[in-house]
Design an enzyme around this catalytic site. Structure first.
Site, PDB file in Angstrom:
ATOM      1  N   LYS A  74      -6.359  12.064 -15.121  1.00  0.00           N
ATOM      2  CA  LYS A  74      -6.301  12.644 -13.637  1.00  0.00           C
ATOM      3  C   LYS A  74      -5.222  13.724 -13.784  1.00  0.00           C
ATOM      4  CE  LYS A  74      -5.639  10.610  -9.071  1.00  0.00           C
ATOM      5  NZ  LYS A  74      -5.238   9.361  -8.215  1.00  0.00           N
ATOM      6  N   SER A 149      -8.513   8.474  -4.694  1.00  0.00           N
ATOM      7  CA  SER A 149      -8.331   9.680  -4.992  1.00  0.00           C
ATOM      8  C   SER A 149      -8.645  10.304  -6.468  1.00  0.00           C
ATOM      9  CB  SER A 149      -6.727  10.189  -5.021  1.00  0.00           C
ATOM     10  OG  SER A 149      -5.680   9.301  -5.754  1.00  0.00           O
ATOM     11  N   SER A 173      -7.030   4.009  -5.605  1.00  0.00           N
ATOM     12  CA  SER A 173      -7.560   5.142  -5.829  1.00  0.00           C
ATOM     13  C   SER A 173      -8.391   5.299  -7.460  1.00  0.00           C
ATOM     14  CB  SER A 173      -6.436   6.082  -6.268  1.00  0.00           C
ATOM     15  OG  SER A 173      -6.321   6.868  -4.816  1.00  0.00           O
TER      16      SER A 173
HETATM   17  N1  GLN Z   1      -6.573   5.898  -0.222  1.00  0.00           N
HETATM   18  C1  GLN Z   1      -5.258   5.554  -0.454  1.00  0.00           C
HETATM   19  C2  GLN Z   1      -4.077   6.481   0.057  1.00  0.00           C
HETATM   20  O1  GLN Z   1      -4.524   7.473   0.556  1.00  0.00           O
HETATM   21  C3  GLN Z   1      -5.089   5.267  -1.974  1.00  0.00           C
HETATM   22  C4  GLN Z   1      -4.426   6.220  -2.847  1.00  0.00           C
HETATM   23  C5  GLN Z   1      -4.159   5.867  -4.239  1.00  0.00           C
HETATM   24  O2  GLN Z   1      -4.308   4.842  -4.621  1.00  0.00           O
HETATM   25  N2  GLN Z   1      -3.638   6.949  -4.972  1.00  0.00           N
HETATM   26  O3  GLN Z   1      -2.981   6.437   0.126  1.00  0.00           O
END
Ligand code: GLN
Length: 475
Positions: A74, A149, A173
């Site tokens: 990532k 994400s 994410s």
């Molecule tokens: N969707 C969650 C957020 O927007 C999780 C993001 C993540 O785990 N980095 O914060």
């Protein structure tokens, strides 16, 4: 393409295939599928060069445990001499001068890092639509989101652009995009894997996770990257078991589900039915499955968003145009340098979270929001740990629905935040959680089922997940 590292290694070690061929095949696939927008950079030349070196090591019997693994990372994980931009303009052209511990350990075992994978800006999002590089498309239906994400990571694994990927999981994410794309997504216990070299979003939640095609690859990668690290004071020094060798277990487990999660009216009925079928199956072979009342469900999302935005506002204050990446050149004093750089460098969602975080930490509101949310986090932890006094695992859906249409939720932040209803729980408590692809909806899209266990119980979590994963045709 290839389905597991053990399959690849068999071919490599019997000289049926060279790693150079394997890398070549992945590179071809990456260019063929460029339109999915999963990779933001491919380390083509280096990957080929590394493949040749590792091919030689294989011949000499000197190859590391992960020889044959072609993995993507990532875009928020640092790899020495390579860009890491967290999907943000503010880090454009930032080149890391060191390896994250996870990357360092992968390389040490002869994994090949094939490129950087797209993600929501600073890992904030559930759809991979906030990246400066644009949205990632879901390979099952290109009009739908990949999830986020770590959307690029999930798509790359789902569509065979690499065998596995690293992601990061602050609130889901890794698991949510894994669920939307039909792959395995593992978030280890907070502190199991070093966060050194992971670009910080919310430091008391962040954890590097793994996306893979099966549980045994996730286990192998976890045992390579986990464990004590002098560069991260929050990482645990607990011994790292050889997870991949301990996957078979005939144990009968006590499994809980949270009544109000399964009764949530936003939950897709087909996803609910699949989970109920899994419960019936588990009971029929001697496991016990029981519903428990968990009264704090409504507090999960607000607590998560108060605390993570607070931590993000502090973590992201370092991007000021002086130290890293992008700098706006139209400034005439220090203040306008900061303001212009941050105004132009951050996207809308990141700004919203920095402002929310600054608000919940501000002098007049800190007790009402931040301090209160810390107390609620403790309650959530206590209530969840009570469940683990009586049960080995909690099973829940990973997501309320299958992947949604691109553009459907990105205009309404609350709609987007509600996507995380089932995943943020594990991060608030710090326990490990895995999403395994156990179903396909009649709408053609995959979805996952999520399993939590107690902290540092990855070994039983992975064995149980492996058992269910292998039975997936039953559901
Ligand atoms: N969707 C969650 C957020 O927007 C999780 C993001 C993540 O785990 N980095 O914060």
């Amino acid at each position: 393409m290839y389905n597991s590292l053990s399959e690849i290694q068999k071919q490599l070690f019997s000289n049926k295939l060279s790693l150079e061929d394997i890398v070549d095949n992945y590179l071809k696939k990456i260019y063929e599928k460029k339109y999915l927008n999963a990779f933001v950079e491919v380390f083509e030349k280096e990957a080929v060069k590394q493949a040749k070196i590792i091919d030689l090591k294989i011949k000499q019997n000197k190859a590391g445990k992960l020889a044959g693994l072609v993995i993507g990372i990532k875009d928020n994980i640092c790899y020495k001499g390579h860009k890491a931009t967290a999907g943000s303009k503010i880090l454009e052209n930032f080149v890391s001068s060191y390896n994250s511990t996870a990357v360092e350990r992968l390389i040490k075992q002869d994994a090949i890092i094939i490129g950087r994978l797209n993600c929501d800006e600073f890992a904030m999002g559930s759809s991979n639509e906030t990246s400066v590089y644009g949205s990632v498309l879901n390979p099952f239906d290109q009009t739908k989101v990949s999830g986020g994400s770590s959307g690029g990571s999930a798509v790359a694994v789902a569509d065979d652009l690499c065998l596995a990927a690293l992601g990061s999981d602050t609130g889901g994410s890794v698991r949510q995009p894994a669920s939307f794309c039909g792959v395995v997504g593992l978030k280890p216990t907070y502190g199991r894997v070093s966060r050194y070299g992971l670009i910080a979003y919310a430091s008391s939640f962040d954890q590097i996770g793994i996306l893979s095609k099966n549980i045994s690859d996730a286990s192998l990668i976890l045992e390579a990257i986990a464990g004590n690290d002098e560069f991260d004071s929050t990482v645990s020094d607990k011994v790292v078991p050889e997870y991949s060798k301990l996957l078979e277990s005939g144990k009968k487990y006590k499994i809980a589900f949270l009544n109000n999660h399964l009764n949530n009216k936003e939950l897709d009925p087909e996803i609910r039915d699949t989970i109920l079928n899994i419960f019936d199956y588990l009971k029929s072979i001697g496991h016990s499955v029981k519903g428990v009342d968990f009264k704090l469900t409504d507090l999960l999302i607000p607590t998560y968003y108060v605390l993570t935005t607070a931590e993000a506002s502090s973590n992201l204050s370092r991007y000021d145009g002086v130290r890293f990446g992008y700098r706006n050149e139209n400034a005439n004093n220090l203040n306008s340098l900061y303001t212009n750089t941050r105004t132009k460098g951050f996207g809308k969602e990141v700004k919203r979270r920095i402002m929310t975080g600054a608000f919940v930490l501000s002098k007049d509101f800190v007790d009402e929001y931040y301090t209160k949310a810390q107390k609620v986090r403790r309650l959530i932890q206590d209530e969840t740990n009570k469940i683990f006094n009586d049960f080995d695992f909690i099973i829940s859906p990973t997501t309320p629905k299958t992947a949604f249409k691109l553009g459907k939720k990105n205009q309404n932040p609350v709609d987007m935040y509600l996507e995380d209803i089932f995943t943020v729980h594990a991060n608030l408590v710090g326990v490990p959680a895995i999403s395994i692809p156990l179903g396909k909806h009649s709408n053609g899209m995959p979805f996952g089922v999520q399993i939590f266990s107690q902290k540092f119980e990855e070994q039983s979590l992975l064995s149980f997940a492996n058992f269910l994963f292998k039975k997936q045709k039953f559901f």
